[in-house]
Design a protein around this motif. Structure first.
Motif, PDB file in Angstrom:
ATOM      1  N   LEU A  64       0.809  -1.216   0.000  1.00  0.00           N
ATOM      2  CA  LEU A  64       0.000   0.000   0.000  1.00  0.00           C
ATOM      3  C   LEU A  64       0.849   1.275   0.000  1.00  0.00           C
ATOM      4  O   LEU A  64       0.322   2.373   0.168  1.00  0.00           O
ATOM      5  CB  LEU A  64      -0.948   0.013   1.209  1.00  0.00           C
ATOM      6  CG  LEU A  64      -1.975  -1.108   1.255  1.00  0.00           C
ATOM      7  CD1 LEU A  64      -2.881  -0.947   2.473  1.00  0.00           C
ATOM      8  CD2 LEU A  64      -2.798  -1.146  -0.024  1.00  0.00           C
ATOM      9  N   GLU A  65       2.144   1.132  -0.241  1.00  0.00           N
ATOM     10  CA  GLU A  65       3.044   2.286  -0.219  1.00  0.00           C
ATOM     11  C   GLU A  65       2.629   3.374  -1.209  1.00  0.00           C
ATOM     12  O   GLU A  65       2.801   4.563  -0.956  1.00  0.00           O
ATOM     13  CB  GLU A  65       4.489   1.858  -0.539  1.00  0.00           C
ATOM     14  CG  GLU A  65       5.076   0.879   0.438  1.00  0.00           C
ATOM     15  CD  GLU A  65       4.729  -0.581   0.147  1.00  0.00           C
ATOM     16  OE1 GLU A  65       4.024  -0.886  -0.828  1.00  0.00           O
ATOM     17  OE2 GLU A  65       5.179  -1.433   0.940  1.00  0.00           O
ATOM     18  N   GLY A  66       2.079   2.971  -2.344  1.00  0.00           N
ATOM     19  CA  GLY A  66       1.698   3.935  -3.374  1.00  0.00           C
ATOM     20  C   GLY A  66       0.249   4.378  -3.300  1.00  0.00           C
ATOM     21  O   GLY A  66      -0.197   5.197  -4.105  1.00  0.00           O
ATOM     22  N   MET A  67      -0.514   3.846  -2.353  1.00  0.00           N
ATOM     23  CA  MET A  67      -1.927   4.192  -2.231  1.00  0.00           C
ATOM     24  C   MET A  67      -2.076   5.700  -2.002  1.00  0.00           C
ATOM     25  O   MET A  67      -1.355   6.301  -1.211  1.00  0.00           O
ATOM     26  CB  MET A  67      -2.544   3.405  -1.074  1.00  0.00           C
ATOM     27  CG  MET A  67      -4.032   3.456  -1.003  1.00  0.00           C
ATOM     28  SD  MET A  67      -4.587   2.315   0.309  1.00  0.00           S
ATOM     29  CE  MET A  67      -6.336   2.434   0.081  1.00  0.00           C
ATOM     30  N   SER A  68      -3.037   6.308  -2.687  1.00  0.00           N
ATOM     31  CA  SER A  68      -3.212   7.760  -2.640  1.00  0.00           C
ATOM     32  C   SER A  68      -3.265   8.300  -1.223  1.00  0.00           C
ATOM     33  O   SER A  68      -2.611   9.283  -0.892  1.00  0.00           O
ATOM     34  CB  SER A  68      -4.479   8.179  -3.384  1.00  0.00           C
ATOM     35  OG  SER A  68      -4.370   7.887  -4.743  1.00  0.00           O
ATOM     36  N   VAL A  69      -4.041   7.657  -0.369  1.00  0.00           N
ATOM     37  CA  VAL A  69      -4.204   8.158   0.996  1.00  0.00           C
ATOM     38  C   VAL A  69      -2.909   8.067   1.804  1.00  0.00           C
ATOM     39  O   VAL A  69      -2.751   8.773   2.793  1.00  0.00           O
ATOM     40  CB  VAL A  69      -5.370   7.441   1.721  1.00  0.00           C
ATOM     41  CG1 VAL A  69      -5.000   6.029   2.113  1.00  0.00           C
ATOM     42  CG2 VAL A  69      -5.878   8.246   2.892  1.00  0.00           C
ATOM     43  N   GLY A  73       0.763  14.722   2.351  1.00  0.00           N
ATOM     44  CA  GLY A  73       0.031  15.899   1.914  1.00  0.00           C
ATOM     45  C   GLY A  73      -1.393  15.645   1.448  1.00  0.00           C
ATOM     46  O   GLY A  73      -2.119  16.581   1.141  1.00  0.00           O
ATOM     47  N   GLN A  74      -1.829  14.388   1.407  1.00  0.00           N
ATOM     48  CA  GLN A  74      -3.190  14.084   0.965  1.00  0.00           C
ATOM     49  C   GLN A  74      -4.172  14.370   2.092  1.00  0.00           C
ATOM     50  O   GLN A  74      -3.957  13.963   3.216  1.00  0.00           O
ATOM     51  CB  GLN A  74      -3.310  12.628   0.527  1.00  0.00           C
ATOM     52  CG  GLN A  74      -2.539  12.310  -0.716  1.00  0.00           C
ATOM     53  CD  GLN A  74      -3.033  13.054  -1.934  1.00  0.00           C
ATOM     54  OE1 GLN A  74      -4.201  13.373  -2.065  1.00  0.00           O
ATOM     55  NE2 GLN A  74      -2.133  13.352  -2.831  1.00  0.00           N
ATOM     56  N   ARG A  75      -5.282  15.055   1.771  1.00  0.00           N
ATOM     57  CA  ARG A  75      -6.268  15.388   2.788  1.00  0.00           C
ATOM     58  C   ARG A  75      -7.689  15.067   2.337  1.00  0.00           C
ATOM     59  O   ARG A  75      -8.638  15.423   3.003  1.00  0.00           O
ATOM     60  CB  ARG A  75      -6.190  16.870   3.133  1.00  0.00           C
ATOM     61  CG  ARG A  75      -4.891  17.233   3.794  1.00  0.00           C
ATOM     62  CD  ARG A  75      -4.851  18.706   4.096  1.00  0.00           C
ATOM     63  NE  ARG A  75      -3.714  19.013   4.907  1.00  0.00           N
ATOM     64  CZ  ARG A  75      -3.768  19.297   6.193  1.00  0.00           C
ATOM     65  NH1 ARG A  75      -4.924  19.306   6.810  1.00  0.00           N
ATOM     66  NH2 ARG A  75      -2.690  19.565   6.868  1.00  0.00           N
TER      67      ARG A  75
END
Length: 95
Positions: A64-69, A73-75
C-alpha cells in the motif's frame, strides 16, 4: 484518519449544483454553468467496517506504499483505490 466504510460510485460525474448557488457555502463565483469548475458523483453505501483501519495501519501494510491516501500531503476524504490495493484492504478487514 483511516478507512471506516465502503461506498460504491453510483453515477457519472456531473456539475456540482452548489457552485452556482450564491446562498451555498460552496458557491464559486468564477464557475459558470457553461463551464463548471466542480463536479460530483453520487455514492452508494455498501458497508460500515467494524473498526477503523487507521492510516498508521495502511502505512505499515506492504503493497500500500503507493496508495493515494498514504501519500504525504493528501487530505481528501474520498480517494481512488487501485484493484491491487483494494485486494489488500479487503484482506485487512477479513474479506
Amino acid at each position: 484518519i483511516g478507512i471506516v466504510g465502503i461506498m460504491e460510485i453510483a453515477s457519472e460525474a456531473y456539475p456540482d449544483p452548489t457552485q452556482f448557488d450564491p446562498s451555498s457555502e460552496y458557491y464559486d463565483p468564477k464557475s459558470v454553468k457553461e463551464s463548471p469548475r466542480w463536479f460530483v458523483r453520487d455514492v452508494k453505501f455498501v458497508q460500515k467496517l467494524p473498526e477503523c483501519i487507521t492510516l498508521k495501519q495502511l502505512l505499515a501494510t506492504p503493497g500500500l506504499e503507493g496508495m493515494s491516501v498514504c501519500q504525504k500531503g493528501q487530505r481528501l476524504s474520498v480517494m481512488p483505490v487501485l484493484a491491487d490495493e483494494w485486494r489488500i484492504v479487503l484482506e485487512l478487514i477479513g474479506h
